[in-house]
Structure formats: structure tokens, C-alpha cells
Design an enzyme around this catalytic site. Sequence first.
Site, PDB file in Angstrom:
ATOM      1  CD  GLU A  23      -2.863  -1.108   0.008  1.00  0.00           C
ATOM      2  OE1 GLU A  23      -3.317  -0.008  -0.377  1.00  0.00           O
ATOM      3  OE2 GLU A  23      -3.102  -2.187  -0.562  1.00  0.00           O
ATOM      4  CD1 TRP A  40      -0.753  -0.853  -4.232  1.00  0.00           C
ATOM      5  CD2 TRP A  40      -1.135   0.309  -6.100  1.00  0.00           C
ATOM      6  NE1 TRP A  40      -1.205  -1.735  -5.185  1.00  0.00           N
ATOM      7  CE2 TRP A  40      -1.446  -1.050  -6.345  1.00  0.00           C
ATOM      8  CE3 TRP A  40      -1.296   1.234  -7.132  1.00  0.00           C
ATOM      9  CZ2 TRP A  40      -1.912  -1.507  -7.580  1.00  0.00           C
ATOM     10  CZ3 TRP A  40      -1.762   0.780  -8.372  1.00  0.00           C
ATOM     11  CH2 TRP A  40      -2.063  -0.562  -8.584  1.00  0.00           C
ATOM     12  CD1 TRP A  68     -17.265  11.200 -19.084  1.00  0.00           C
ATOM     13  CD2 TRP A  68     -17.852   9.356 -17.960  1.00  0.00           C
ATOM     14  NE1 TRP A  68     -16.117  10.483 -18.840  1.00  0.00           N
ATOM     15  CE2 TRP A  68     -16.438   9.350 -18.143  1.00  0.00           C
ATOM     16  CE3 TRP A  68     -18.448   8.298 -17.275  1.00  0.00           C
ATOM     17  CZ2 TRP A  68     -15.626   8.314 -17.674  1.00  0.00           C
ATOM     18  CZ3 TRP A  68     -17.643   7.271 -16.803  1.00  0.00           C
ATOM     19  CH2 TRP A  68     -16.254   7.293 -16.996  1.00  0.00           C
ATOM     20  CG  ASN A  96      -8.297   1.374  -0.037  1.00  0.00           C
ATOM     21  OD1 ASN A  96      -8.319   2.466  -0.595  1.00  0.00           O
ATOM     22  ND2 ASN A  96      -7.704   0.319  -0.573  1.00  0.00           N
ATOM     23  CD1 TRP A 116     -12.628   9.775 -15.283  1.00  0.00           C
ATOM     24  CD2 TRP A 116     -11.522  10.771 -13.614  1.00  0.00           C
ATOM     25  NE1 TRP A 116     -11.586  10.504 -15.839  1.00  0.00           N
ATOM     26  CE2 TRP A 116     -10.896  11.120 -14.836  1.00  0.00           C
ATOM     27  CE3 TRP A 116     -10.999  11.279 -12.425  1.00  0.00           C
ATOM     28  CZ2 TRP A 116      -9.768  11.956 -14.896  1.00  0.00           C
ATOM     29  CZ3 TRP A 116      -9.884  12.108 -12.489  1.00  0.00           C
ATOM     30  CH2 TRP A 116      -9.285  12.445 -13.714  1.00  0.00           C
ATOM     31  CD1 TRP A 126     -11.443   9.331  -6.760  1.00  0.00           C
ATOM     32  CD2 TRP A 126     -13.186   8.605  -7.954  1.00  0.00           C
ATOM     33  NE1 TRP A 126     -12.546   9.371  -5.943  1.00  0.00           N
ATOM     34  CE2 TRP A 126     -13.628   8.942  -6.649  1.00  0.00           C
ATOM     35  CE3 TRP A 126     -14.106   8.133  -8.870  1.00  0.00           C
ATOM     36  CZ2 TRP A 126     -14.954   8.797  -6.256  1.00  0.00           C
ATOM     37  CZ3 TRP A 126     -15.437   7.992  -8.481  1.00  0.00           C
ATOM     38  CH2 TRP A 126     -15.845   8.324  -7.196  1.00  0.00           C
TER      39      TRP A 126
END
Length: 439
Positions: free
Chosen positions: A263, A266, A294, A329, A347, A370
Site C-alpha cells: 500500500e 502504491w 458520460w 479503502n 470520474w 479514481w
Amino acid sequence: MPSPPLSICWIRRDLRLEDQAALAAALQSGNPVLLLFIFDAQILEKLPAQDARLSFLHQTLSQIKTQLQSYGSDIWVEKGKPLEVWKKIVAQFKVEKVFVSRDYEPYALERDSQIKDFLQTQGIDFQDFKDQVIFEKSEITKADGSPYSVFTPYSKVWKAALHNPAPDFHFQEKNTEKYFSNFLKIENLPFPSLAELGFIPTALSFPTAEISHQTVQKYDQTRDFPHLPQGTSRLGLHLRFGTISIRRLAKVAFETNEKFLNELIWREFYMMILYHHPHTQYRAFKKEYDHIAWEKDEANFQAWCEGKTGYLLVDAGMRELNQTGYMHNRVRMVVASFLTKHLLLPWQWGERYFAEKLLDFELASNLGGWQWAAGCGCDAAPYFRVFNPLEQQKKFDPNLVYVRKFVPEWNTAAYPKPIVEHKFARERAIERYKAGLAR
């Protein structure tokens, strides 16, 4: 005002006195050190009046001020545009050197470049240091020096780099306490109240900065279950503002739990992506995804924001966010997928809402998360992967412990019907994505 030559340590996202790289260098610079924090007016003007993160910042700075006063020093706190503040400081102090920790966000890079240029015109040395990451910018690259865009090979090289020369080298703490006597002797510097800054105190509580070894140790077993109070570390806020040292946390993770270490990797991966691909602040990493048509349904977006979609896990997550400034998360992935796939909303709408509400908001990770959920980011989930929020709830909150906490009316007539049917939404999303990518 004092006349001796000074070194100034300008803190921004490194709000601590211990194990802090820029401060360690400043305290060993040969000059008395003045600590500086600037409430950036260009950032403040975009925030709501009751932004909880401002309360956290103010509280943290107050603690630093008290700590410095015990050493006969103080912190200089200003509100304004950074360049204007620096012009004021240079006019009042004889500054020889300025020390900062590097920041990699687009605005921060532009700001620091401007301040460095100004200080150089004044004959003032500007030095920056790596502090909020283990590996930064271009330290982890492909063999040809280009940045990675896929996490797994990046993480393998990141982990290999730890052993060059050794993990303890990269986790070694920066010794500041030994040199605290080098802080400038100064008293009673002004400290603006939240009201003077134009903000209202929050009622939200903040998680502790203490590293729970037990939580880290069990992280791989507990991280996906939002009802577990100690299932995750809740340290995101402290990493964001540097009230905890990444070196200390990464060392614990390295020695204890690889999933937790992943994590942290990341986090650095997304920082690297934003640094090398600044367009991702506004547009998709995979530019072909900018052609997705969208929906622009404001009513559906409002239902999502308020946690009134008729999907229990989605609604519990959004209400947790609105009430606490935090969201688990696993649930973040579910609500992001729901917005972009089920509701087919941009998004960017969700990213902005998270940016406003999350205590632990960090630009690179927010953008990365996202775009991963929407399928348009680097190493993202494929567009045809559409989370089933019902199955996610059954798997990760089977006894509705989390849901009951945030959606007490879940089994009553007061709870809304689903605003979109799952099978229809999934098929529509796949078709819409296919059409956009075919352009």
C-alpha cells in the site's frame, strides 16, 4: 528582529520535528534555524469555511509551537501568497539558506520553482530534500530510464532497490533531536487563530499518529472488512501532512507485513505517475478514455453524495465519508465503481467530492484510485470489470455491521429503492465504454 544570519526550514507536508530531512539539514547548516509555515492563500480560498483539514493543520502547528517553545524558540506562521510572504521575510530577516522537503504535485512544483528563483535573486541558497517517500520521481524506472505505468514491475524494482545497499540505509531516521539547541532563540511569534484565517473549527475527531504494530501485522487478514475498527491503520491523514515519518512506517511494514508495504508502494507509484504525467490531474492517463460519453445526471450524483442510492454498501460508505471524513479503502473502490460504471458519471465528479471531504486526501492517490476504478488510469481495472455492490456487501459486510452503523433505516420504508438496476447498469456501462474507445 534578530540580525544574525539565519537558516529557515519551511515546512509544508512534513509537519514534525523528529526524523525530518530538511530540518535535519537546516539544524546542521551552521546558522540558527527559524521554522516557517505559510497558510497559502491560493489554496485556502478554494476551501469551505469548515474544512476539517485546516483544523488538523492548526492543531498540529500549535503542538509544534509548544514543542519549540520548550527549546526557547518558536514557529513563524503567516497567511498569504507564498511569494509575497517570502518577500516580507527577506525584508525582516537576514536569511542565508532555506531548506524544504520536496513536493511533487503540479502546483507545489510551480510554487517552489518561483520561490527558488526569487531567493536566488536575493543571494539566498535554496535546498530541497526527499522526505515524504522512500523512492521519488525517477529513482524507480525501467532499464531505459523511462517511468513505469504498471504497478507490479514497479513494485518489484522498488523492493529490489531497498537492498541497494540495504533496507536500513533507506529507513535510517534523520537525526534532528541532537541539534535542537540550534533553533533560533525567539519568543512570542504571532500565531493566527482559525477564525483569523477565515475558518471554523471542526467537530470531527482525528485518528492517532501512533503506529499499531498489531494492525500492520494482521493487515492482510483484516483490510477488506470495513466493520473492523482496527482493520486498517488510519494513518493516511498523517502521511498526507507528514505528522508521521514514512521511514518509520515503511520499516515496520517491511519487517511485518508485505501487503501493508504494498500500500505504501502504491502511494509512491501514484506520486510518480502524477509527476511524470501531470495531465492526469484533469484527464485520463489513457487518453482514449476521454471519449467516453458520460451521463450528466445531477440528481443521481446528489443521491450518491448523500448515500441514498438504494445500495447498502455504497450508501454506508458515502455516509461514513460525510460524517467522519474517512472511508474504508475497500468501500472507496465500490463507491467509485458505482459512480463511474452504474451511474456513468464522470470520474472527475467523484474525485472532486473526495478531495473536498477526505481528511486523508492526497492528490496523486485520489487521482490514481479514481482512474483505476473508472478503468482509465495506469494499470487500471479493465473497463468491463463492474463491481456488483450487492455481492461486495455480502462478501465484506455479511452481517451488516458496517451498514447498520451508517444506514440505520436500511430495512424500513424510509430507505430508498435502488436508483439503477445492476444488470442494466453493467450492460450499459460496457456498451458505452466500447463505443467511446472505438472512436
